[in-house]
Design an enzyme around this catalytic site. Structure first.
Site, mmCIF file in Angstrom:
data_model
loop_
_atom_site.group_PDB
_atom_site.id
_atom_site.type_symbol
_atom_site.label_atom_id
_atom_site.label_comp_id
_atom_site.label_asym_id
_atom_site.label_seq_id
_atom_site.Cartn_x
_atom_site.Cartn_y
_atom_site.Cartn_z
ATOM 1 N N LYS A 62 48.498 41.611 44.799
ATOM 2 C CA LYS A 62 47.923 40.611 44.244
ATOM 3 C C LYS A 62 48.381 38.880 45.074
ATOM 4 O O LYS A 62 46.983 38.273 44.820
ATOM 5 C CB LYS A 62 49.309 39.994 43.156
ATOM 6 C CG LYS A 62 49.368 41.401 42.170
ATOM 7 C CD LYS A 62 49.224 40.865 40.984
ATOM 8 C CE LYS A 62 49.078 41.736 39.758
ATOM 9 N NZ LYS A 62 49.828 43.127 39.650
ATOM 10 N N GLU A 107 49.227 33.366 33.731
ATOM 11 C CA GLU A 107 49.090 34.549 32.902
ATOM 12 C C GLU A 107 50.050 35.702 34.090
ATOM 13 O O GLU A 107 49.793 36.383 35.278
ATOM 14 C CB GLU A 107 48.182 35.578 32.552
ATOM 15 C CG GLU A 107 47.617 36.382 32.756
ATOM 16 C CD GLU A 107 46.485 36.368 33.725
ATOM 17 O OE1 GLU A 107 46.357 35.020 34.025
ATOM 18 O OE2 GLU A 107 46.385 37.605 34.317
ATOM 19 N N SER A 123 50.014 50.028 45.481
ATOM 20 C CA SER A 123 49.362 48.909 45.598
ATOM 21 C C SER A 123 50.513 48.097 45.221
ATOM 22 O O SER A 123 50.568 46.226 45.879
ATOM 23 C CB SER A 123 49.067 48.919 44.288
ATOM 24 O OG SER A 123 50.100 49.140 43.290
HETATM 25 C C1 LIG Z 1 50.057 44.183 39.067
HETATM 26 C C2 LIG Z 1 49.967 45.758 39.456
HETATM 27 C C3 LIG Z 1 49.249 46.065 39.647
HETATM 28 C C4 LIG Z 1 47.813 46.433 37.885
HETATM 29 O O1 LIG Z 1 46.699 45.952 37.887
HETATM 30 P P1 LIG Z 1 45.785 45.884 39.416
HETATM 31 O O2 LIG Z 1 44.670 44.977 38.633
HETATM 32 O O3 LIG Z 1 45.049 47.179 38.228
HETATM 33 O O4 LIG Z 1 45.418 46.590 40.278
HETATM 34 C C5 LIG Z 1 49.680 47.765 40.089
HETATM 35 N N1 LIG Z 1 50.455 47.725 40.862
HETATM 36 C C6 LIG Z 1 51.293 46.436 41.858
HETATM 37 C C7 LIG Z 1 52.289 46.768 42.341
HETATM 38 C C8 LIG Z 1 51.301 45.850 40.778
HETATM 39 O O5 LIG Z 1 51.381 44.464 40.899
#
Ligand SMILES: *Cc1c(COP(=O)(O)O)cnc(C)c1O
Length: 396
Positions: free
Chosen positions: A88, A110, A377
């Site tokens: 993020k 948000e 992610s």
């Molecule tokens: C917010 C988040 C997601 C999901 O958001 P995307 O916009 O689909 O990437 C996925 N993995 C993590 C670790 C997150 O914090």
């Protein structure tokens, strides 16, 4: 770009915003188009990404996981190692810089699980801006750790008490607040969603993931991967990983949605397995809705995947068959998190664990020269309570 109209990805996307937001969205687009080719802007962004975020993130060969599964070779793109622990920050740092160049002094955002709120509060401190984060009251109760982190960082966290008191209402509230404070306020949207130009801006700030991964995998094994895998909430980490590979037609791509507790409406967030075309919060895309077109509540063990709409570019990539979308359920994601922790010493975010769960199902069926590159992610620190409950319930 694969648009037929401005802000469209095929027939998806667009700008379905109230009259009062059309001018500010246009101002945002103008500023972005100017700055995206500005050398000073890009140098500043690159410098923050390198010295503050910690880019490039490593591409790690998960040899123990690969051996255990006995098929494909598995590489992990380690977004969990970025500052604040998830992809993020790539987006918030880009948008905060954009806000600064536009002369704004306050960031609003948000947040659902609080990850985007933390990433926004972080860059607000870094760039000396005021920050207010809108968060559903229910989510605030569930995500105390991130609420505290935002407050320590100096952000104001405003509880949203309408509707289901979760992310959807928090997003509406952030948009309403933006309308009345346009002069000094910039709205940092957290995923590849919302009205044009947000899906494009967020994707552009996240595409660094795929650009790096492509370079790294070629350097490591001298070829492209056979398949990319990423979890899909709004879709920002997935489009970030996929984007630079879209023209490499021999690379397969898989997006993994939250199958939740089952495929009855209300129990999951697998928009491509139960959704229909609709408009939500500014964009036309696949939505989970009932027979009357009412947007449904969703469920996922991972708050970051728990949203009724998917980013419009994914809807397009689905419709043209470029990316395959599938889902895994809560239990499979939890088991994947434990397996990765045990074999590789990496506790993934439960969102990312959905991508690992897909790999666990499919790697054993693939030959040993098949290469899967997985977007990790984020890290699982925020999920320790859920993991702890799972251990108790399953006597682990
Ligand atoms: C917010 C988040 C997601 C999901 O958001 P995307 O916009 O689909 O990437 C996925 N993995 C993590 C670790 C997150 O914090």
């Amino acid at each position: 770009m694969n648009h037929n109209k401005k802000g469209y990805f095929g027939e998806y996307g667009g700008c379905f915003a109230p009259e009062t937001l059309i001018a500010p969205l246009y101002e945002l687009e103008e500023a972005y188009l100017k700055l995206k080719n500005d050398a000073v802007f890009n140098n500043t962004l690159q410098s923050y990404l390198k010295t503050y975020v910690g880019r490039p993130t490593p591409l790690y060969f998960a040899s123990r996981l690969s051996d255990y599964l006995g098929g494909a070779k598995i590489y992990l793109k380690r977004e969990d190692l970025t500052h604040t622990g998830a992809h993020k920050i790539n987006n918030t740092i880009g948008q905060a810089l954009l806000a600064k160049y536009m002369g704004k002094t306050k960031l609003i955002a948000e947040t659902g699980a609080g990850q985007h709120g933390v990433a926004t509060a972080t860059v607000a401190s870094l760039m000396d801006m005021e920050c207010e984060v809108f968060m559903g009251e229910v989510d605030m109760g569930r995500q105390q750790l991130n609420v505290t982190r935002m407050r320590v960082l100096g952000a104001k966290v405003t509880a949203v008490k309408s509707g289901t008191r979760t992310l959807k209402e928090a997003t509406s509230e952030a948009m309403r607040n933006w309308v009345v404070n346009l002069k000094n306020t910039y709205y940092v949207l957290g995923s590849a969603l919302g009205p044009h130009p947000y899906p494009t801006i967020v994707r552009d700030f996240q595409k660094i993931i795929g650009i790096e991964a492509k370079h790294q995998i070629q350097e490591t094994i001298g070829q492209l991967p056979n398949e990319l895998v990423a979890c899909v909430g709004g879709g920002s980490n997935a489009i970030g990983l996929f984007y630079d590979f879209l023209n490499e037609t021999e690379v397969n791509m898989t997006g993994v949605e939250a199958g939740g507790q089952g495929l009855n409406l209300g129990q999951h967030a697998a928009r491509f397995s139960g959704g229909k075309l609709g408009v939500l919060q500014g964009t036309k895309t696949f939505l989970l809705q009932n027979a009357f077109g009412q947007v449904m509540n969703t469920h996922s063990i991972s708050a970051g995947l728990d949203y009724p709409a998917v980013g419009p570019e994914h809807a397009h990539l689905h419709s043209i068959g470029r990316v395959n979308y599938t889902h895994v359920n809560d239990k499979q994601a939890l088991e994947a998190a434990f397996l990765l922790a045990k074999l590789e010493g990496i506790i993934p975010a439960l969102e990312s664990a959905h991508a690992i769960a897909y790999v666990i199902q499919h790697a054993p069926k693939s030959p040993s020269d098949y290469v899967m590159l997985v977007g990790l992610s984020g890290r699982g620190d925020k999920d320790v309570e859920t993991l702890s409950k799972y251990m108790e319930a399953n006597a682990i």
